[in-house]
Motif scaffolding. Structure first.
Motif, short mmCIF file in Angstrom:
data_model
loop_
_atom_site.label_atom_id
_atom_site.label_comp_id
_atom_site.label_asym_id
_atom_site.label_seq_id
_atom_site.Cartn_x
_atom_site.Cartn_y
_atom_site.Cartn_z
N VAL A 15 0.84 -1.20 0.00
CA VAL A 15 0.00 0.00 0.00
C VAL A 15 0.87 1.25 0.00
O VAL A 15 0.59 2.23 -0.69
N GLN A 16 1.97 1.19 0.75
CA GLN A 16 2.87 2.36 0.81
C GLN A 16 3.44 2.66 -0.56
O GLN A 16 3.47 3.80 -1.00
N SER A 17 3.87 1.58 -1.25
CA SER A 17 4.41 1.77 -2.60
C SER A 17 3.32 2.32 -3.51
O SER A 17 3.57 3.22 -4.32
N GLY A 18 2.10 1.78 -3.34
CA GLY A 18 0.98 2.22 -4.19
C GLY A 18 0.67 3.69 -3.99
O GLY A 18 0.55 4.44 -4.97
N VAL A 19 0.56 4.10 -2.73
CA VAL A 19 0.24 5.50 -2.43
C VAL A 19 1.32 6.41 -3.01
O VAL A 19 1.04 7.43 -3.65
N PHE A 79 0.80 9.31 -6.09
CA PHE A 79 1.11 10.73 -5.96
C PHE A 79 2.28 11.14 -6.86
O PHE A 79 2.32 12.24 -7.38
N ARG A 80 3.21 10.20 -7.04
CA ARG A 80 4.33 10.50 -7.94
C ARG A 80 3.79 10.61 -9.37
O ARG A 80 4.19 11.47 -10.13
N GLY A 81 2.84 9.71 -9.69
CA GLY A 81 2.25 9.73 -11.03
C GLY A 81 1.50 11.02 -11.29
O GLY A 81 1.65 11.63 -12.37
N ILE A 82 0.72 11.46 -10.30
CA ILE A 82 -0.02 12.72 -10.46
C ILE A 82 0.96 13.88 -10.65
O ILE A 82 0.77 14.73 -11.52
N TRP A 127 2.09 16.74 -15.07
CA TRP A 127 2.41 18.08 -15.55
C TRP A 127 3.76 18.09 -16.26
O TRP A 127 3.89 18.50 -17.40
N SER A 128 4.77 17.58 -15.53
CA SER A 128 6.12 17.68 -16.08
C SER A 128 6.31 16.78 -17.30
O SER A 128 7.07 17.11 -18.20
N ARG A 129 5.61 15.67 -17.34
CA ARG A 129 5.84 14.70 -18.41
C ARG A 129 5.05 15.02 -19.69
O ARG A 129 5.57 14.94 -20.78
N TYR A 130 3.81 15.39 -19.55
CA TYR A 130 2.97 15.52 -20.73
C TYR A 130 2.66 16.97 -21.12
O TYR A 130 2.23 17.23 -22.22
N VAL A 141 18.26 10.44 4.56
CA VAL A 141 17.06 9.80 3.99
C VAL A 141 15.82 10.38 4.65
O VAL A 141 14.80 9.71 4.81
N ARG A 142 15.88 11.65 5.04
CA ARG A 142 14.72 12.27 5.67
C ARG A 142 13.57 12.41 4.68
O ARG A 142 12.42 12.34 5.02
N ARG A 143 13.90 12.67 3.43
CA ARG A 143 12.83 12.76 2.43
C ARG A 143 12.94 11.54 1.53
O ARG A 143 14.01 10.94 1.41
N PRO A 144 11.83 11.13 0.89
CA PRO A 144 11.87 9.96 0.03
C PRO A 144 13.03 10.06 -0.97
O PRO A 144 13.20 11.07 -1.62
N ALA A 145 13.83 9.01 -1.03
CA ALA A 145 15.04 9.06 -1.85
C ALA A 145 15.35 7.70 -2.42
O ALA A 145 14.66 6.72 -2.15
N VAL A 146 16.38 7.68 -3.22
CA VAL A 146 16.84 6.42 -3.80
C VAL A 146 18.00 5.90 -2.96
O VAL A 146 18.85 6.67 -2.53
N VAL A 147 17.99 4.60 -2.70
CA VAL A 147 19.11 3.98 -1.99
C VAL A 147 19.60 2.79 -2.82
O VAL A 147 18.94 2.39 -3.78
N ALA A 148 20.74 2.24 -2.46
CA ALA A 148 21.27 1.07 -3.15
C ALA A 148 21.57 -0.02 -2.12
O ALA A 148 22.18 0.25 -1.09
N VAL A 149 21.10 -1.23 -2.42
CA VAL A 149 21.38 -2.37 -1.55
C VAL A 149 22.59 -3.09 -2.13
O VAL A 149 22.58 -3.47 -3.30
#
Lengths: 279, 160
Positions: free
Chosen positions: A49-53, A57-60, A64-67, A262-270
């Motif tokens: 659900v977290q990924s979905g939410v 919101f990322r999609g919304i 604007w920026s994409r289309y 990592v206070r704000r949503p970010a990319v990490v590497a495992v």
């Protein structure tokens, strides 16, 4: 239904629920065991659900920026940023690995293994109780992740490690600021070894087991992993010393500010390739 | 059955709100406590048993998404949900300031119980966030009282 049960139905229901919770608590003694079935189930069911939410919101936000605005540029920019991140991490792993190699054959084998050295993931959740304890990322067991794998941020700085519960598509990362986290580190300028423990109350860390007689470690010194713990590979930047004091005990009291953000949503590497190598 | 459906819907709504607020709340993370507000509201609307069950489920969900002892938040939220249901049936909390005081006392009690359990069993430092965590019961109470008032007005209008 017996009269007693009828009269005390509500109180008995409360007592039953509280007893159930106490039972769940008692199952976790001694501490340090794997996540219980109930905990793993709750994590597996709700973590998508977290990924979905986040995706919604990322999609919304991207519409604007994409289309509408600068079509295509955002895509290319994102690809470039991903490529920079990948190259930066590759460079970091290469430098760390090549420093330890002694001949050409070893170097060739090492370079061949880099393809599977890390997996990029996005941060989709933050610990529900204390943001300095853990995060949830959108890669899991189905992507090849395993418990204890080290996690770094986009600059190759140490973030933490994978811990249970590990879902098929999501994983929990224990941050180095968690009080149950321990990382073997040493100073860059003065390689005095110590154990970096988290302090989730303040979001900082403490460097433990540095003898009070040591005078080399001072404020501003950068700490990197030394690989002694068998989990984290050596050479990853972990923190900067912010204060050093002695209080009459055998060891110094050293406060450390972690270098990751990592206070704000970010990319990490495992770091999948380094599990268990640890130095 | 009706309680179960309402509970499921409330759980999903609370969880979605939690997912949404968590990354946005920045350094004030520990101040925003969606689940306590949801449990107290559910208990006040549906009664003590549904409140306690909803509290138990929400608590276990919170614990599943936090490193540490599984079941700590569950205990305090179960008691919170039960008390919200019991007390709301014995006193009048229809007026806004009455409900605000009601939610403030309960959220402070739930917070105190959770803090005590974390200190005793969890042995984990509290996320003080520079002392802002102490504002949690007040923030929770205001949010719960506003929502309670809003839903109550909606129900009244719907009943007419």
């Amino acid at each position: 239904m017996p009269r007693f049960l009828k009269e005390h139905r509500k109180g008995l229901a409360l007592a039953g629920l509280m007893s159930l919770q106490a039972l769940i608590l008692s199952f976790q003694v001694p501490m340090g065991q794997d996540a219980s079935f109930l905990e793993r189930t709750a994590f597996a069911v709700f973590s998508p659900v977290q990924s979905g939410v986040r995706s919604v919101f990322r999609g919304i936000g991207r519409i604007w920026s994409r289309y509408v605005h600068l079509r295509g540029v955002e895509d290319r920019n994102r690809e470039s940023l991903d490529e920079i991140l990948r190259l930066r991490l590759e460079n970091s792993v290469l430098r760390e690995g090549l420093g330890r190699l002694e001949n050409r054959e070893e170097a060739a084998a090492f370079l061949g293994s880099l393809e599977k050295a890390f997996i990029l993931a996005e941060v989709v959740g933050i610990d529900a109780v204390n943001p300095h304890k853990s995060i949830v990322i959108n890669r899991g067991a189905s992507h090849g992740l395993q418990n204890q794998m080290p996690v770094v941020d986009s600059q190759g700085r140490l973030v933490g490690r994978i811990v249970p519960p590990l879902g098929p598509k999501e994983a929990t990362v224990q941050l180095i600021t968690d009080n149950l986290s321990s990382v073997g580190v040493e100073g860059v300028e003065h390689p005095v070894p110590g154990m970096l423990n988290g302090d989730p109350g303040s979001g900082t860390c403490r460097l433990a087991y540095v003898p009070a007689s040591d005078v080399s470690l001072v404020e501003g010194e950068t700490l990197v992993t030394n690989g002694f713990d068998g989990i984290f590979p050596e050479g990853l930047p972990a923190g900067t010393i912010i204060s050093v004091r002695t209080d009459g005990s055998l060891f110094k009291k050293i406060a450390v500010r972690p270098v990751f953000n990592v206070r704000r949503p970010a990319v990490v590497a495992v770091l999948t390739g380094s599990k268990g190598e640890g130095g | 059955m009706k309680d179960g459906l309402y509970g499921g819907a409330a759980l999903v709504a609370a969880y979605l709100l939690f997912c949404l607020l968590r990354p946005l709340s920045g350094t004030l993370d520990p101040v925003v406590d969606v689940f306590t507000a949801a449990v107290l509201l559910f208990g006040a609307f549906r009664g003590e048993i549904p409140g306690a069950v909803f509290g138990a489920v929400c608590g276990l969900l919170v614990d599943a998404f936090s490193l540490g002892v599984f079941g700590l938040a569950g205990l305090s939220l179960t008691a919170g949900g039960y008390l919200a249901g019991t007390i709301s049936r014995k006193i009048n909390i229809q007026a806004f300031f009455r409900s605000l005081l009601f939610f403030l006392i309960l959220s402070a009690g739930t917070f105190a119980a959770w803090t005590g359990l974390v200190a005793l069993i969890g042995r984990s430092p509290m996320p003080w966030a520079g002392g802002w965590i102490l504002a949690r019961p007040a923030v929770t109470a205001v949010a719960a009282a506003l929502l309670y008032d809003f839903v109550r007005r909606l129900k009244t209008r719907h009943d007419r």
